[in-house]
Design a protein around this motif. Structure first.
Motif, mmCIF file in Angstrom:
data_model
loop_
_atom_site.group_PDB
_atom_site.id
_atom_site.type_symbol
_atom_site.label_atom_id
_atom_site.label_comp_id
_atom_site.label_asym_id
_atom_site.label_seq_id
_atom_site.Cartn_x
_atom_site.Cartn_y
_atom_site.Cartn_z
ATOM 1 N N PRO A 1 27.487 -84.332 29.083
ATOM 2 C CA PRO A 1 26.877 -83.033 28.771
ATOM 3 C C PRO A 1 25.589 -82.809 29.553
ATOM 4 C CG PRO A 1 26.490 -84.573 26.994
ATOM 5 C CD PRO A 1 27.411 -85.260 27.947
ATOM 6 N N LYS A 2 25.387 -81.508 29.867
ATOM 7 C CA LYS A 2 24.168 -81.081 30.538
ATOM 8 C C LYS A 2 23.342 -80.251 29.580
ATOM 9 C CE LYS A 2 26.269 -81.118 35.135
ATOM 10 N NZ LYS A 2 26.617 -80.329 36.325
ATOM 11 N N ILE A 3 22.059 -80.170 29.864
ATOM 12 C CA ILE A 3 21.131 -79.566 28.920
ATOM 13 C C ILE A 3 21.415 -78.080 28.714
ATOM 14 C CG2 ILE A 3 19.396 -79.279 30.749
ATOM 15 C CD1 ILE A 3 18.750 -79.938 26.999
ATOM 16 N N LYS A 4 21.629 -77.330 29.799
ATOM 17 C CA LYS A 4 21.852 -75.886 29.677
ATOM 18 C C LYS A 4 23.159 -75.591 28.966
ATOM 19 C CE LYS A 4 19.128 -74.507 33.717
ATOM 20 N NZ LYS A 4 19.159 -73.826 35.038
ATOM 21 N N ARG A 5 24.205 -76.316 29.336
ATOM 22 C CA ARG A 5 25.510 -76.110 28.708
ATOM 23 C C ARG A 5 25.458 -76.428 27.218
ATOM 24 N NH1 ARG A 5 29.328 -73.455 29.836
ATOM 25 N NH2 ARG A 5 30.841 -74.983 29.125
ATOM 26 N N THR A 6 24.858 -77.565 26.875
ATOM 27 C CA THR A 6 24.780 -77.945 25.462
ATOM 28 C C THR A 6 23.929 -76.960 24.674
ATOM 29 O OG1 THR A 6 22.983 -79.439 26.066
ATOM 30 C CG2 THR A 6 25.167 -80.398 25.826
ATOM 31 N N MET A 7 22.835 -76.474 25.254
ATOM 32 C CA MET A 7 21.996 -75.503 24.550
ATOM 33 C C MET A 7 22.767 -74.207 24.291
ATOM 34 S SD MET A 7 19.091 -76.781 23.763
ATOM 35 C CE MET A 7 19.968 -78.326 23.517
ATOM 36 N N SER A 8 23.508 -73.739 25.285
ATOM 37 C CA SER A 8 24.275 -72.495 25.112
ATOM 38 C C SER A 8 25.375 -72.680 24.076
ATOM 39 C CB SER A 8 24.869 -72.065 26.457
ATOM 40 O OG SER A 8 25.813 -73.020 26.918
ATOM 41 N N ILE A 9 26.080 -73.817 24.122
ATOM 42 C CA ILE A 9 27.166 -74.051 23.162
ATOM 43 C C ILE A 9 26.612 -74.190 21.751
ATOM 44 C CG2 ILE A 9 28.960 -75.692 22.485
ATOM 45 C CD1 ILE A 9 29.271 -76.278 25.543
ATOM 46 N N LEU A 10 25.532 -74.973 21.597
ATOM 47 C CA LEU A 10 24.955 -75.158 20.271
ATOM 48 C C LEU A 10 24.339 -73.883 19.725
ATOM 49 C CD1 LEU A 10 23.271 -78.646 20.734
ATOM 50 C CD2 LEU A 10 25.351 -78.150 19.464
ATOM 51 N N SER A 11 23.746 -73.057 20.596
ATOM 52 C CA SER A 11 23.210 -71.774 20.131
ATOM 53 C C SER A 11 24.335 -70.835 19.716
ATOM 54 C CB SER A 11 22.349 -71.142 21.225
ATOM 55 O OG SER A 11 23.110 -70.950 22.404
ATOM 56 N N GLY A 12 25.480 -70.861 20.430
ATOM 57 C CA GLY A 12 26.633 -70.069 20.001
ATOM 58 C C GLY A 12 27.140 -70.512 18.643
ATOM 59 N N ILE A 13 27.226 -71.837 18.441
ATOM 60 C CA ILE A 13 27.658 -72.346 17.131
ATOM 61 C C ILE A 13 26.652 -71.955 16.053
ATOM 62 C CG2 ILE A 13 28.076 -74.462 15.831
ATOM 63 C CD1 ILE A 13 29.075 -75.687 18.521
ATOM 64 N N LEU A 14 25.358 -72.053 16.374
ATOM 65 C CA LEU A 14 24.313 -71.681 15.409
ATOM 66 C C LEU A 14 24.421 -70.202 15.040
ATOM 67 C CD1 LEU A 14 20.725 -73.013 15.610
ATOM 68 C CD2 LEU A 14 21.063 -70.624 15.117
#
Length: 493
Positions: free
Chosen positions: A155-168
């Protein structure tokens, strides 16, 4: 992916002992398929949801998703600046468990229905592939369409942040919708309670209406008498209304006549006063003559007599009119009493009409509620049918699950039996190993003893060898001396 791996393993049918090289090739192929699976990607600027900060994401997942020790151990360093694959995979597993009640332990289980040879080869990839497949199904709901295996394994930081923010964002929306659904459920329950209360009230009102409308046989004669009395009162009240109208008309005529006569009296009084003034003026102007005075006095007397007669007639008429007015007042009082009685009757009739209207409204409401109850009964029948069909389906699913469980239990029992046999063989082999270790220890002790004896014998042999060497040296020296002496003797000869 699971079907691909199972197809690969089914095509490569070999034994683990005979072909270890092929097993290594298959393992490398599966790992490469898992590691280097690529999918289409979308730019980060096309997100339809806000990208939250790292602290907000960490606090949200610690409070809303994770529990217990996982929430305490989860920190910012697990995501930022270099996301850890294990932490990210654990977060995704917990999100799936929260939303779909899919436990994290289920990701590591290989299904028994699949005919997969050598499942130990897939122990590492089953959890990753399971999480990947379920996240691929779930993330399009969060408007994330470019999820890939690299987001799990590297995982990369930008991808994980976008995915986790979508889940949030989706979890916030889900929480709001759940609150709205709870409010709707509460309102529905309140409406159902109100409907039940209204239906009870309608039933009670219908009973009261039946009681009010149905006259008992004991009171039917009295009711008939009251109906007859009411009809008589209505007829008499109509007649009295007519009489009252006639009396009011006559009173109005008498009042108009009295007003006219009073106006005439006032005019006559004014004329008399004017005549007196004129007489006084004429007396002052005219020369008094006895004959004319007599004639005028007679005329005046005649006028006075006529005026007195008219006054008497007016007084008599006034007395008659007063008696008539007193009779009219008495009749007015009687008429007012009758009017009060009629008004009471009218109010009672209005009340009865209001009660009848209320009864009609209640009947209409009862009919409407009966229709609603019928529609609700139809809906209940449909829901019961749907529930029956669902229960049938669930029973079928349960039967299938029980069959699958029985098959799994049989398979597990077979595996356990095999494990028991393996355990017995292991114990036998362990006993053999213990015997061999004992024999080896004995042999080692014997070898040590032999080594000691050999060393002693070597020492002895070395000593003997040294003695032999010394004796041989002495022997060679002696032989050399003997040879020298022999050579000298031959030379001298």
């Amino acid at each position: 992916m699971k079907l691909i791996f199972s197809g690969i393993t089914q095509r490569c049918r070999w034994r683990s002992v005979a072909n270890p090289g092929k097993i290594d090739k298959a393992r490398r192929l599966t790992t490469t398929m898992v590691l280097f699976g690529t999918h289409r990607q979308v730019n980060m600027s096309e997100n339809t949801f806000p990208v939250y900060k790292v602290d907000a994401i960490v606090t949200f997942f610690r409070t809303e998703v994770l529990t217990g020790q996982e929430a305490k151990q989860f920190t910012k360093n697990d995501i930022y600046p270099n996301p850890k694959p294990e932490a990210v995979q654990r977060l995704y597993m917990r999100v799936l468990h929260l939303l779909f009640s899919f436990r994290p332990e289920c990701h590591y289980m290989v299904p028994f229905s699949e005919n997969i040879q050598y499942p130990e080869l897939h122990e590492r990839s089953t959890s990753i592939v399971s999480v990947y497949l379920r996240m691929r199904q779930f993330l399009p709901i969060c408007h994330v369409y470019d999820f890939s295996l690299n987001d799990l394994l590297a995982p990369k930081i930008k991808r994980t942040m976008s995915i986790l923010s979508g889940i949030l964002n989706f979890l916030h929306f889900r929480k709001q919708r759940l609150d709205v659904m709870v409010e709707h459920k509460d309102r529905f329950r309140e409406d159902m309670d109100k409907l039940q209360a209204y239906s009870r009230g309608v039933k009670d009102a219908q009973k009261k209406i039946d009681k009010l409308t149905t006259i008992p046989p004991e009171q039917q004669a009295e009711a008939r008498e009251l109906d007859a009395a009411l009809s008589d009162l209505q007829t008499s009240s109509k007649q009295q209304y007519q009489k009252m109208n006639a009396i009011n008309e006559s009173n109005a005529e008498w009042k108009t006549e009295i007003a006219e006569r009073s106006q005439k009296l006032t005019k006559l009084k004014v004329e008399v006063a004017s005549l007196k003034e004129a007489v006084i003026k004429l007396k002052s102007q005219i020369v008094e003559s006895p004959e004319e005075m007599k004639i005028e006095m007679e005329k005046m007397k005649d006028n006075v007599k006529n005026i007195k007669l008219s006054i008497k007639r007016a007084d008599e008429r006034l007395v008659g009119l007063q008696s008539n007015v007193q009779g009219v007042t008495h009749t007015d009082a009687e008429i007012q009493l009758m009017l009060q009685l009629l008004q009471d009757l009218q109010t009672s009739m209005n009340k009865t009409q209001l009660h009848q209207e209320e009864v009609q409204e209640l009947v209409c409401a009862y009919e409407k509620q009966e229709k609603e109850l019928k529609s609700l009964g139809v809906e209940e029948g449909q829901l019961r049918r749907a529930l029956a069909s669902k229960m049938d389906k669930e029973s079928k699913h349960k039967i299938r699950r029980q069959k699958k469980k029985e098959i799994k239990e049989q398979h597990i029992q077979e595996v356990l039996g095999q494990c028991g046999n393996v355990q017995q063989q292991r114990e036998e082999i362990a006993e053999k190993i213990q015997d061999i270790t004992r024999e080896t220890q004995i042999l080692r002790s014997q070898i040590n003893n032999l080594m000691d004896t050999c060393s002693q014998e070597n020492i002895k042999a070395q000593k003997l060898f040294d003695r032999l060497l010394a004796t041989l040296d002495e022997f060679f020296k002696r032989t050399r001396k003997i040879h020298v002496v022999d050579g000298v003797n031959t030379f001298l000869i």
